[in-house]
Design an enzyme around this catalytic site. Structure first.
Site, PDB file in Angstrom:
ATOM      1  N   LYS A 123       0.832  -1.220   0.000  1.00 13.41           N
ATOM      2  CA  LYS A 123       0.000   0.000   0.000  1.00 13.41           C
ATOM      3  C   LYS A 123       0.855   1.254   0.000  1.00 13.41           C
ATOM      4  O   LYS A 123       0.428   2.292  -0.504  1.00 13.41           O
ATOM      5  CB  LYS A 123      -0.979  -0.030   1.171  1.00 13.41           C
ATOM      6  CG  LYS A 123      -2.034  -1.110   0.988  1.00 13.41           C
ATOM      7  CD  LYS A 123      -3.383  -0.731   1.539  1.00 13.41           C
ATOM      8  CE  LYS A 123      -4.434  -1.696   1.003  1.00 13.41           C
ATOM      9  NZ  LYS A 123      -5.741  -1.532   1.566  1.00 13.41           N
ATOM     10  N   LYS A 175     -10.672  -4.468  -4.378  1.00 19.98           N
ATOM     11  CA  LYS A 175     -11.633  -3.373  -4.551  1.00 19.98           C
ATOM     12  C   LYS A 175     -11.040  -2.230  -5.370  1.00 19.98           C
ATOM     13  O   LYS A 175     -11.715  -1.583  -6.140  1.00 19.98           O
ATOM     14  CB  LYS A 175     -11.965  -2.768  -3.187  1.00 19.98           C
ATOM     15  CG  LYS A 175     -12.791  -3.608  -2.296  1.00 19.98           C
ATOM     16  CD  LYS A 175     -13.142  -2.775  -1.054  1.00 19.98           C
ATOM     17  CE  LYS A 175     -13.806  -3.627  -0.008  1.00 19.98           C
ATOM     18  NZ  LYS A 175     -12.977  -3.857   1.172  1.00 19.98           N
ATOM     19  N   LYS A 195      -4.622 -10.898  -6.184  1.00 23.55           N
ATOM     20  CA  LYS A 195      -5.962 -11.087  -5.618  1.00 23.55           C
ATOM     21  C   LYS A 195      -6.945 -10.102  -6.257  1.00 23.55           C
ATOM     22  O   LYS A 195      -6.543  -9.016  -6.698  1.00 23.55           O
ATOM     23  CB  LYS A 195      -5.945 -10.941  -4.090  1.00 23.55           C
ATOM     24  CG  LYS A 195      -5.957  -9.522  -3.571  1.00 23.55           C
ATOM     25  CD  LYS A 195      -6.392  -9.469  -2.095  1.00 23.55           C
ATOM     26  CE  LYS A 195      -6.528  -8.008  -1.675  1.00 23.55           C
ATOM     27  NZ  LYS A 195      -7.187  -7.755  -0.436  1.00 23.55           N
TER      28      LYS A 195
END
Ligand code: AQP
Length: 332
Positions: free
Chosen positions: A115, A200, A197
């Site tokens: 992130k 969102k 993965k």
């Protein structure tokens, strides 16, 4: 027999993906119906602001997520369902646990590294501290079991380490939680990159199925899914990650075991698998979508559900926090 406390959460950081649904929420409903479990589910809005959020979007997404969880069958009366920011003990315990967590441990977290790269202009302390807040969530309720996807395993390890460390210093206080990672579907992959993965925040809309996508969108996205070289339909996540991802989704959507599924597709082409998967996902999500519309249209009801959940969560949280403060030596 003592009830088992099960705790899990989901961020209202945008849409609910098929990955969230299969890897987490769908399983929560099943766990909640298992005998002797007492389940607590949070909409993790405090975690969400580790990435910059538009205030109106955060409010909307939080209520959307509450309605999505109700639509998925989360039973807010027998389980506890609440918004994390409504229970102030999360933030307070998180600060206390910070003082028992090492910077080196946080620096090693894969999600923090990923992130930080993704949000290089906003590497805030909250982003680094995310696992400690998650530990506070879990430990506040003396949780026995945490159902998580593979992506959250490392964070759960840290929660265990913090619990053990605190218990070693002050005596038995926290329950040391166990992870429950589902055998199938713990990592639903991106439709455009089967090695990553489904996320969102993926900027490519074709990579992600949102549970509220229209039937047309779902079919179109699955038809465009990246598959693997060769033409054989077998379950082999290492060598055929794209096909295996579709097989996993199909197996869960149809509740059919993998062996019989692979047999059914012997000699067939990837196109057949894609169509079957798309149809099964549409079928799985149809009733869910209808229920969602019902819950989402009544904001007053959603607020009552949130309030009821927060009141019940606070009773437990307050008790644990008091015990922790006493042990540390605060004057109460
Ligand atoms: N692709 C997935 N497959 C299986 N399980 C998944 N989970 C998330 N993605 C998958 C599980 O869903 C629960 C809620 O996770 P979250 O709210 O942290 O959602 P996220 O989509 O993982 O959020 P991120 O990481 O903030 O989004 P991105 O990656 O887009 O930036 C968890 O139990 C999680 O394991």
């Amino acid at each position: 027999m003592k009830q088992k406390v099960i705790y899990s959460g989901i961020q209202p950081s945008g849409i609910m993906t098929l990955g969230n649904y299969i890897g987490a929420v769908n399983e929560w409903r099943e766990i909640q119906n298992e005998e002797n479990n007492f389940c607590i589910f949070e909409v993790a809005d405090l975690h969400t602001i580790t990435v910059r959020q538009d205030p109106a979007a955060l409010r909307k997404n939080s209520l959307d997520m509450l309605a999505l969880l109700l639509a998925a069958g989360i039973d807010f009366k027998n389980s506890i369902l609440y918004l994390q920011s409504h229970v102030h003990e999360h933030s307070e315990l998180s600060w206390l646990l910070n003082c028992y967590t090492y910077v080196g441990e946080m620096n090693r977290m894969t999600q923090f590294k990923e992130k930080s790269e993704k949000h290089a202009d906003n590497i805030n302390m909250g982003l680094m501290d995310y696992p400690v807040l998650m530990a506070a969530d879990i430990l506040l309720f003396k949780t026995d079991v945490v159902p998580v996807g593979i992506d959250q395993r490392q964070h759960l390890e840290i929660a265990r380490d913090i619990a053990l460390r605190f218990n070693n210093i002050y005596g038995d206080t926290f329950t040391v939680p166990e992870a429950r990672v589902r055998k199938m579907g713990a990592k639903i992959a991106s439709l455009q990159n089967p090695l990553a993965k489904m996320s969102k925040s993926d900027p490519n809309p074709n990579a992600v199925i949102g549970v509220l996508n229209s039937e047309k969108e779902i079919i179109s996205k699955i038809k465009k899914a990246v598959t693997d070289s060769g033409s054989e339909i077998i379950y082999d996540p290492e060598n055929k990650p794209g096909v295996s991802n579709l097989l996993t989704i199909l197996s869960i959507a149809r509740k059919q075991d993998m062996d019989s599924l692979v047999k059914e597709f012997e000699g067939k082409m990837y196109g057949h698998l894609k169509i079957a998967t798309a149809e099964a996902v549409v079928e799985m999500l149809r009733p869910f979508r209808e229920r969602y519309e019902e819950f989402r249209s009544d904001e007053w009801y959603l607020m009552q559900v949130a309030k009821y959940g927060a009141e019940r969560a606070s009773v437990i949280a307050e008790k644990t926090l008091k015990e922790v403060k006493e042990k540390i030596g605060f004057v109460l």
